[in-house]
Design an enzyme around this catalytic site. Structure first.
Site, PDB file in Angstrom:
ATOM      1  N   THR A  71      39.834 -10.511  18.993  1.00 31.90           N
ATOM      2  CA  THR A  71      40.401 -10.544  20.350  1.00 31.90           C
ATOM      3  C   THR A  71      40.045  -9.258  21.078  1.00 31.90           C
ATOM      4  O   THR A  71      39.591  -9.291  22.238  1.00 31.90           O
ATOM      5  CB  THR A  71      41.931 -10.735  20.292  1.00 31.90           C
ATOM      6  OG1 THR A  71      42.202 -11.967  19.619  1.00 31.90           O
ATOM      7  CG2 THR A  71      42.540 -10.764  21.677  1.00 31.90           C
ATOM      8  N   ASN A 147      36.562 -22.804  15.863  1.00 34.18           N
ATOM      9  CA  ASN A 147      37.797 -22.626  15.085  1.00 34.18           C
ATOM     10  C   ASN A 147      38.604 -23.917  14.940  1.00 34.18           C
ATOM     11  O   ASN A 147      39.370 -24.071  14.005  1.00 34.18           O
ATOM     12  CB  ASN A 147      38.673 -21.547  15.720  1.00 34.18           C
ATOM     13  CG  ASN A 147      38.807 -21.696  17.213  1.00 34.18           C
ATOM     14  OD1 ASN A 147      37.806 -21.708  17.922  1.00 34.18           O
ATOM     15  ND2 ASN A 147      40.027 -21.804  17.703  1.00 34.18           N
ATOM     16  N   SER A 194      36.926 -11.029  12.960  1.00 32.17           N
ATOM     17  CA  SER A 194      38.182 -10.495  12.393  1.00 32.17           C
ATOM     18  C   SER A 194      38.151 -10.643  10.878  1.00 32.17           C
ATOM     19  O   SER A 194      37.677 -11.664  10.371  1.00 32.17           O
ATOM     20  CB  SER A 194      39.373 -11.326  12.887  1.00 32.17           C
ATOM     21  OG  SER A 194      39.667 -11.042  14.216  1.00 32.17           O
ATOM     22  N   GLY A 195      38.740  -9.676  10.181  1.00 31.78           N
ATOM     23  CA  GLY A 195      38.711  -9.728   8.725  1.00 31.78           C
ATOM     24  C   GLY A 195      39.720 -10.674   8.089  1.00 31.78           C
ATOM     25  O   GLY A 195      39.515 -11.147   6.978  1.00 31.78           O
ATOM     26  N   THR A 232      42.314   6.487  16.545  1.00 30.40           N
ATOM     27  CA  THR A 232      42.216   6.831  15.130  1.00 30.40           C
ATOM     28  C   THR A 232      41.951   5.579  14.298  1.00 30.40           C
ATOM     29  O   THR A 232      42.649   4.574  14.440  1.00 30.40           O
ATOM     30  CB  THR A 232      43.523   7.506  14.658  1.00 30.40           C
ATOM     31  OG1 THR A 232      43.765   8.626  15.513  1.00 30.40           O
ATOM     32  CG2 THR A 232      43.437   7.955  13.214  1.00 30.40           C
ATOM     33  N   CYS A 320      46.205 -21.375  17.808  1.00 32.69           N
ATOM     34  CA  CYS A 320      46.342 -20.710  19.104  1.00 32.69           C
ATOM     35  C   CYS A 320      46.755 -21.715  20.165  1.00 32.69           C
ATOM     36  O   CYS A 320      47.655 -21.476  20.957  1.00 32.69           O
ATOM     37  CB  CYS A 320      45.021 -20.047  19.491  1.00 32.69           C
ATOM     38  SG  CYS A 320      44.345 -19.081  18.143  1.00 32.69           S
TER      39      CYS A 320
HETATM   40  N1  PMP Z   1      37.711 -16.117  17.972  1.00 34.98           N
HETATM   41  C1  PMP Z   1      37.879 -17.175  17.178  1.00 34.98           C
HETATM   42  C2  PMP Z   1      36.800 -18.192  17.087  1.00 34.98           C
HETATM   43  C3  PMP Z   1      39.045 -17.332  16.430  1.00 34.98           C
HETATM   44  O1  PMP Z   1      39.201 -18.382  15.649  1.00 34.98           O
HETATM   45  C4  PMP Z   1      40.053 -16.324  16.537  1.00 34.98           C
HETATM   46  C5  PMP Z   1      41.341 -16.451  15.748  1.00 34.98           C
HETATM   47  N2  PMP Z   1      41.956 -17.684  15.854  1.00 34.98           N
HETATM   48  C6  PMP Z   1      39.824 -15.233  17.378  1.00 34.98           C
HETATM   49  C7  PMP Z   1      38.644 -15.159  18.076  1.00 34.98           C
HETATM   50  C8  PMP Z   1      40.846 -14.148  17.529  1.00 34.98           C
HETATM   51  O2  PMP Z   1      41.015 -13.457  16.330  1.00 34.98           O
HETATM   52  P1  PMP Z   1      42.164 -12.378  16.158  1.00 34.98           P
HETATM   53  O3  PMP Z   1      43.453 -13.080  16.448  1.00 34.98           O
HETATM   54  O4  PMP Z   1      42.064 -11.939  14.746  1.00 34.98           O
HETATM   55  O5  PMP Z   1      41.915 -11.279  17.129  1.00 34.98           O
END
Ligand code: PMP
Length: 384
Positions: A71, A147, A194-195, A232, A320
């Protein structure tokens, strides 16, 4: 407890936990301070950066910037590009995650063009190219894997087309990284991820940016991350991210065929159980871990609740969009009607999911189908 919501988040991987504890204990100092202990923390940070770069197989054309996740990365890229390119147009695919779509709308405003997908949820390359031909496009964003459906996007072809029209290319690889080989991503202008989708803790991610792109600053107010992201660093989180990524990446290719076979077996079992169930994105290349099911009857929340009682966690569309309570824009872009989207479920496996877990999930679906069909019929959603 079989967790089938890895596209929302995954459990902490053992190697990530070990790396996190080690770095939190041994390298808790601020990597930027002028002390020998901080220098050791900085060396650890550099080591993690090099190891992550190696997974992407990048050859010094790109730099690895650690951040809090996709994000943040997506917002930073969209904001930076919209600000830099003045009157340039941007194209994003219609199935981008909200963390791309919303900043794109906000920062590009009426300079934003949304490129359509086909009925399988895959970017329509002919339409995309036609949009590029109109001219004036300086930036495009096409995700690697969706996603909600797991559909793989033709991001490499889109990137080549965009580059031939002089546009910069961003790829949100959040659902791809840790599941499929990452090396080919190293040719793009920006990559974000994202990890926590593959076993790192929440709140740590990566942004790949071209080394020559010196005026990219995701955050201002400090010289961390070579001036590209002030603040940091979360060194323990970064160490855990690095460990999880390395182990996930190492098994991505060797285990791909087996994992695809398990997914396909599950889909066959579901079709045998309910011949009128549909797989969203069927026929397109999709992630091995994800199936988007258009159920023939009953709203998805009822399936989720009944499966949950049997200890199987699945999702309504995407985590989401479900929290926003709105029908998914991804499914709408694929042509699904609202009542169909409201019957859609997403199941998403992870690195530790076994064949037996997939089989047990199909069995749980069979039991829940019998339960729901035996109920009064309240909340039954039928096509109109
Ligand atoms: N991009 C995609 C394709 C995702 O699936 C997600 C998480 N659902 C995000 C961005 C955002 O990830 P995060 O919430 O870890 O910032």
């Amino acid at each position: 407890m079989p967790w089938f919501d890895h596209n929302a988040t995954a459990p902490l991987a053992p190697e990530a936990r070990a790396a996190w504890l080690d770095a939190a204990d041994s390298h808790w100092q601020n990597p930027s301070a002028p002390t020998s202990a901080s220098a050791r923390a900085h060396a650890k940070l550099d080591e993690c950066r090099a190891r992550v770069a190696a997974v992407f197989d990048e050859h010094e054309k790109q730099v690895v910037v650690f951040n809090s996740g996709a994000t943040e990365g997506n917002n930073a890229v969209l904001c930076s590009e919209a600000y830099k390119t003045g009157s340039g147009l941007a194209i994003v695919s219609a199935v981008e995650h909200a963390s791309v779509m919303e900043p794109a709308r906000r920062h590009f405003g009426d300079r934003l063009i949304v490129a359509p997908v086909d009925a399988r949820g895959r970017l329509d390359l002919a339409a995309f190219e036609a949009l590029l031909r109109r001219g004036g496009v300086t930036f495009v964003s096409v995700m690697a894997a969706n996603n909600e459906t797991g559909v793989l996007q033709p991001w490499m072809q889109a990137a080549r087309l965009a580059a031939s029209h002089g546009a910069k290319v961003h790829c949100d690889a959040t659902q791809w990284l840790g599941r499929l080989p990452a090396d080919s991503l190293a040719c793009l202008d920006y990559v974000t991820a994202s990890g926590h989708k593959f076993g790192a803790p929440k709140g740590v991610g990566v942004l790949l940016v071209r080394a020559c792109n010196r005026d990219f600053h995701g955050q201002f107010g400090g010289s961390q991350e070579n001036g590209r992201r002030a603040g940091t660093e979360d060194l323990a989180g970064i160490a855990a991210f690095t460990a999880a990524l390395e182990s996930a990446a190492a098994e991505a290719l060797p285990r791909l065929a087996e994992r695809l076979a398990w997914r396909d077996e599950f889909e066959a079992a579901m079709t045998a159980l309910m011949p009128d169930v549909e797989i969203n994105g069927a026929g397109a290349e999709r992630l091995w871990n994800c199936v988007s099911l258009k159920m023939p009857r009953h709203v998805s929340s009822r399936w989720v609740a009944r499966l949950d009682r049997r200890d199987f966690q699945v999702a309504v569309g995407s985590a989401c969009s479900s929290s926003a309570g709105k029908p998914s824009s991804v499914l709408a872009a694929m042509g699904l009607a609202e009542h169909e989207a409201r019957r859609t479920l997403r199941v998403s496996a992870g690195r530790a999911t076994t064949r037996a877990d997939w089989v047990a999930l199909a069995e749980a679906f069979a039991a829940v189908a019998a339960e729901l069909d035996g109920d009064s019929g309240a909340n039954l959603v039928v096509p109109v």
